[in-house]
Design an enzyme around this catalytic site. Structure first.
Site, short mmCIF file in Angstrom:
data_model
loop_
_atom_site.label_atom_id
_atom_site.label_comp_id
_atom_site.label_asym_id
_atom_site.label_seq_id
_atom_site.Cartn_x
_atom_site.Cartn_y
_atom_site.Cartn_z
N ARG A 21 0.84 -1.20 0.00
CA ARG A 21 0.00 0.00 0.00
C ARG A 21 0.87 1.25 0.00
O ARG A 21 0.57 2.25 -0.65
CB ARG A 21 -0.82 0.04 1.26
CG ARG A 21 -2.31 -0.09 1.25
CD ARG A 21 -3.02 0.57 0.15
NE ARG A 21 -4.01 -0.33 -0.42
CZ ARG A 21 -4.89 -1.02 0.27
NH1 ARG A 21 -4.97 -0.93 1.57
NH2 ARG A 21 -5.74 -1.82 -0.33
N ARG B 53 13.25 -6.03 5.61
CA ARG B 53 12.06 -6.87 5.83
C ARG B 53 10.94 -6.61 4.83
O ARG B 53 9.76 -6.88 5.11
CB ARG B 53 11.49 -6.67 7.25
CG ARG B 53 12.36 -7.28 8.32
CD ARG B 53 11.85 -6.96 9.70
NE ARG B 53 12.77 -7.54 10.67
CZ ARG B 53 12.53 -8.65 11.35
NH1 ARG B 53 11.41 -9.30 11.20
NH2 ARG B 53 13.41 -9.11 12.19
N GLY C 231 -5.46 3.50 7.22
CA GLY C 231 -5.66 2.06 7.27
C GLY C 231 -7.10 1.66 7.05
O GLY C 231 -7.93 2.47 6.63
N THR C 232 -7.36 0.41 7.34
CA THR C 232 -8.73 -0.09 7.27
C THR C 232 -9.16 -0.49 8.67
O THR C 232 -8.34 -0.69 9.56
CB THR C 232 -8.85 -1.32 6.34
OG1 THR C 232 -7.95 -2.32 6.81
CG2 THR C 232 -8.52 -0.96 4.91
N GLU D 26 -9.56 -1.80 14.85
CA GLU D 26 -8.32 -2.02 14.08
C GLU D 26 -7.25 -2.47 15.07
O GLU D 26 -7.60 -2.92 16.16
CB GLU D 26 -7.95 -0.79 13.23
CG GLU D 26 -7.97 0.53 13.94
CD GLU D 26 -6.69 0.85 14.64
OE1 GLU D 26 -6.61 0.55 15.85
OE2 GLU D 26 -5.79 1.43 14.03
N MET D 27 -5.98 -2.38 14.70
CA MET D 27 -4.98 -3.05 15.53
C MET D 27 -3.73 -2.21 15.82
O MET D 27 -2.73 -2.75 16.26
CB MET D 27 -4.58 -4.39 14.88
CG MET D 27 -5.78 -5.31 14.69
SD MET D 27 -5.34 -6.93 14.01
CE MET D 27 -4.52 -7.66 15.40
N SER E 18 -13.49 -1.48 5.97
CA SER E 18 -13.27 -2.50 4.93
C SER E 18 -14.16 -3.71 5.14
O SER E 18 -14.33 -4.53 4.24
CB SER E 18 -11.81 -2.95 4.93
OG SER E 18 -11.48 -3.48 6.20
N ASP E 19 -14.71 -3.84 6.35
CA ASP E 19 -15.63 -4.95 6.64
C ASP E 19 -16.51 -4.53 7.81
O ASP E 19 -16.12 -3.69 8.62
CB ASP E 19 -14.86 -6.23 6.97
CG ASP E 19 -13.81 -6.03 8.05
OD1 ASP E 19 -12.73 -5.51 7.73
OD2 ASP E 19 -14.09 -6.35 9.21
#
Ligand code: HPA
Length: 232
Positions: free
Chosen positions: A24, A43, A89-90, A177-178, A201-202
């Site tokens: 993204r 990474r 973000g989502t 979210e996280m 997003s959901d």
């Protein structure tokens, strides 16, 4: 160079967008920035610096969850003098949030133990920078976007099996979210500005989810909102 970011001081702009997904970050760099140069491949957590309407800006992947985001955000603030960080973000929608809506996050409740480790057991309230928040709200309103302003919750488990959604909905929380509680708390530690904007997003209750193509167009509106809010 830091452990996780293979860049030199000066390679990263004072203003950074933070998507979770490094691809993204690449998509944002290719579609929204001019003259973008990749400064990190460690990474495969790509980071790019370019300009938006003449303003230097970087976009750095963070990975998922508070521990991963915290590494990148700590290094951006501590080693690269980043002043403004906007997570793009989502989230999973709860309460009044509908699919594709944009949530501008005033605050992030959390079930993560990390903030308590930082505060020695006290419940710190992780909040957005007011100026960034106010800019984003003004722009979202002017653009006629479907947006909400309110609290989100940063959860340690994507596949959570607790009754947290019931509790959080009853408290008016808009999305799950996280990452954001980590972002807002580290920004407070370093006295820097932070904001999270996310698209739904959901939807947690109904299991509705966006297609990849829909995600891209709602994501575009959010990226423009974040960039305009950063440089207003
Ligand atoms: N839960 C947690 N994080 C998320 C979700 C979710 O349902 N959707 C997008 N990020």
């Amino acid at each position: 160079m830091t452990v996780h970011i293979g860049a030199q001081r000066g390679d990263i702009a004072e203003t950074v967008l933070l998507p979770g997904d490094p691809l993204r970050a690449q998509w944002v760099a290719q579609n929204f920035l001019e003259g973008a140069v990749k400064y990190n491949t460690v990474r495969n957590m790509f980071g790019f610096t370019g300009t938006y309407k003449g303003n230097p800006v970087s976009v750095q992947g963070t990975g998922m969850g508070v521990p991963s985001l915290s590494i990148y955000v700590h290094e951006l603030f501590n080693d690269f003098d980043v002043q403004t960080a906007i997570r793009v973000g989502t989230c999973g929608g709860i309460g009044t949030s509908k699919l594709h809506d944009i949530i501008i996050a005033m605050a992030a409740s959390t079930d993560s133990g990390i903030n308590r480790r930082i505060t020695g057991g006290l419940d710190f309230a992780p909040i957005a920078d007011f100026d960034l928040l106010a800019n984003a709200v003004e722009i979202a309103r002017a653009r006629g976007l479907n947006y909400h302003v309110g609290g989100i919750a940063t959860m340690d488990r994507f596949y959570d099996t607790s009754n947290a959604v019931d509790v959080l909905e009853s408290l008016g929380v808009l999305g799950l979210e996280m990452e954001t509680s980590g972002l807002y708390t580290i920004a407070a530690q370093f006295n820097r500005k932070a904001l999270t904007i996310c698209t739904v997003s959901d939807v947690i209750r109904t299991h509705e989810a966006t297609t990849a193509q829909e995600r891209e167009s709602t994501f575009s509106a959010m990226i423009e909102l974040a960039l305009e809010a950063a440089f207003k």
